[in-house]
Design a protein around this motif. Structure first.
Motif, PDB file in Angstrom:
ATOM      1  N   THR A 259      23.392   5.864   4.456  1.00  0.00           N
ATOM      2  CA  THR A 259      23.555   4.488   4.938  1.00  0.00           C
ATOM      3  C   THR A 259      24.461   3.628   4.066  1.00  0.00           C
ATOM      4  O   THR A 259      24.771   2.503   4.444  1.00  0.00           O
ATOM      5  CB  THR A 259      22.185   3.785   5.029  1.00  0.00           C
ATOM      6  OG1 THR A 259      21.586   3.762   3.731  1.00  0.00           O
ATOM      7  CG2 THR A 259      21.273   4.475   6.023  1.00  0.00           C
TER       8      THR A 259
ATOM      9  N   GLN B 210      20.633   0.473  12.422  1.00  0.00           N
ATOM     10  CA  GLN B 210      19.562   0.581  11.434  1.00  0.00           C
ATOM     11  C   GLN B 210      18.577   1.651  11.798  1.00  0.00           C
ATOM     12  O   GLN B 210      18.169   1.918  12.821  1.00  0.00           O
ATOM     13  CB  GLN B 210      18.849  -0.750  11.265  1.00  0.00           C
ATOM     14  CG  GLN B 210      19.769  -1.776  10.691  1.00  0.00           C
ATOM     15  CD  GLN B 210      19.051  -3.098  10.440  1.00  0.00           C
ATOM     16  OE1 GLN B 210      17.848  -3.200  10.464  1.00  0.00           O
ATOM     17  NE2 GLN B 210      19.824  -4.120  10.177  1.00  0.00           N
TER      18      GLN B 210
ATOM     19  N   ALA C  83      28.365  -3.347  13.076  1.00  0.00           N
ATOM     20  CA  ALA C  83      27.623  -4.584  12.850  1.00  0.00           C
ATOM     21  C   ALA C  83      28.122  -5.666  13.792  1.00  0.00           C
ATOM     22  O   ALA C  83      29.279  -5.655  14.214  1.00  0.00           O
ATOM     23  CB  ALA C  83      27.790  -5.048  11.407  1.00  0.00           C
TER      24      ALA C  83
ATOM     25  N   ASP D 151      24.199  -6.260  -0.595  1.00  0.00           N
ATOM     26  CA  ASP D 151      23.207  -7.035   0.154  1.00  0.00           C
ATOM     27  C   ASP D 151      22.451  -6.183   1.171  1.00  0.00           C
ATOM     28  O   ASP D 151      21.416  -6.598   1.683  1.00  0.00           O
ATOM     29  CB  ASP D 151      23.874  -8.198   0.909  1.00  0.00           C
ATOM     30  CG  ASP D 151      24.371  -9.289  -0.010  1.00  0.00           C
ATOM     31  OD1 ASP D 151      24.005  -9.294  -1.210  1.00  0.00           O
ATOM     32  OD2 ASP D 151      25.149 -10.151   0.475  1.00  0.00           O
ATOM     33  N   PHE D 152      22.935  -5.000   1.456  1.00  0.00           N
ATOM     34  CA  PHE D 152      22.378  -4.164   2.520  1.00  0.00           C
ATOM     35  C   PHE D 152      21.816  -2.851   1.993  1.00  0.00           C
ATOM     36  O   PHE D 152      21.707  -1.871   2.712  1.00  0.00           O
ATOM     37  CB  PHE D 152      23.459  -3.901   3.571  1.00  0.00           C
ATOM     38  CG  PHE D 152      24.064  -5.177   4.092  1.00  0.00           C
ATOM     39  CD1 PHE D 152      23.466  -5.868   5.132  1.00  0.00           C
ATOM     40  CD2 PHE D 152      25.205  -5.699   3.511  1.00  0.00           C
ATOM     41  CE1 PHE D 152      24.011  -7.057   5.594  1.00  0.00           C
ATOM     42  CE2 PHE D 152      25.760  -6.890   3.974  1.00  0.00           C
ATOM     43  CZ  PHE D 152      25.158  -7.567   5.013  1.00  0.00           C
TER      44      PHE D 152
ATOM     45  N   GLU E 245      24.563  -8.660  11.313  1.00  0.00           N
ATOM     46  CA  GLU E 245      23.428  -7.913  11.808  1.00  0.00           C
ATOM     47  C   GLU E 245      23.876  -6.465  12.009  1.00  0.00           C
ATOM     48  O   GLU E 245      24.735  -6.188  12.860  1.00  0.00           O
ATOM     49  CB  GLU E 245      22.940  -8.491  13.141  1.00  0.00           C
ATOM     50  CG  GLU E 245      21.749  -7.756  13.689  1.00  0.00           C
ATOM     51  CD  GLU E 245      21.278  -8.323  15.032  1.00  0.00           C
ATOM     52  OE1 GLU E 245      20.596  -7.577  15.736  1.00  0.00           O
ATOM     53  OE2 GLU E 245      21.617  -9.473  15.357  1.00  0.00           O
ATOM     54  N   LEU E 246      23.324  -5.557  11.217  1.00  0.00           N
ATOM     55  CA  LEU E 246      23.663  -4.146  11.348  1.00  0.00           C
ATOM     56  C   LEU E 246      23.108  -3.623  12.672  1.00  0.00           C
ATOM     57  O   LEU E 246      21.956  -3.892  13.012  1.00  0.00           O
ATOM     58  CB  LEU E 246      23.113  -3.348  10.169  1.00  0.00           C
ATOM     59  CG  LEU E 246      23.713  -3.695   8.813  1.00  0.00           C
ATOM     60  CD1 LEU E 246      22.994  -2.935   7.706  1.00  0.00           C
ATOM     61  CD2 LEU E 246      25.202  -3.395   8.785  1.00  0.00           C
TER      62      LEU E 246
END
Length: 101
Positions: A71, A101, A80, A62-63, A97-98
């Protein structure tokens, strides 16, 4: 007296119903980075207080590419902010929420 007891029971039920809380965790591949062996393949996991748990509610892909050198969760451990709860030996996540980023 019965009313006070009833109010106390209702307050207790409401406070226990939402055990989900926001917290900052390490997020990565359970197998590649946290050394977890209870599942095969690459799966998203969180590490909270030095304990690792597989995640339900979000997928490792998903990321982005899980195998990206800089990453990807199979290559690095990321920070996160998550909201969720520990159910048994798994972490049920509702938001991720990372932070790096």
């Amino acid at each position: 007296m019965k009313q006070i007891f009833l109010i106390c029971v209702l307050l207790l039920a409401v406070s226990c119903a939402n055990s989900s809380k926001k917290q900052t965790v390490e997020l990565s591949c359970g197998q590649c980075q946290f050394g977890m062996t209870s599942q095969d393949g690459c799966d998203l996991a969180v590490r909270i207080n030095e304990e690792s748990y597989f995640v339900d509610g979000a997928d490792i892909d998903d990321f982005g590419d899980a195998h990206d050198e800089h990453t990807g969760f199979c290559e690095v451990i990321r920070k996160a902010e998550v909201e969720g709860e520990l159910i048994g030996d798994r972490f049920k996540v509702s938001t991720v929420e990372l932070l790096d980023q």
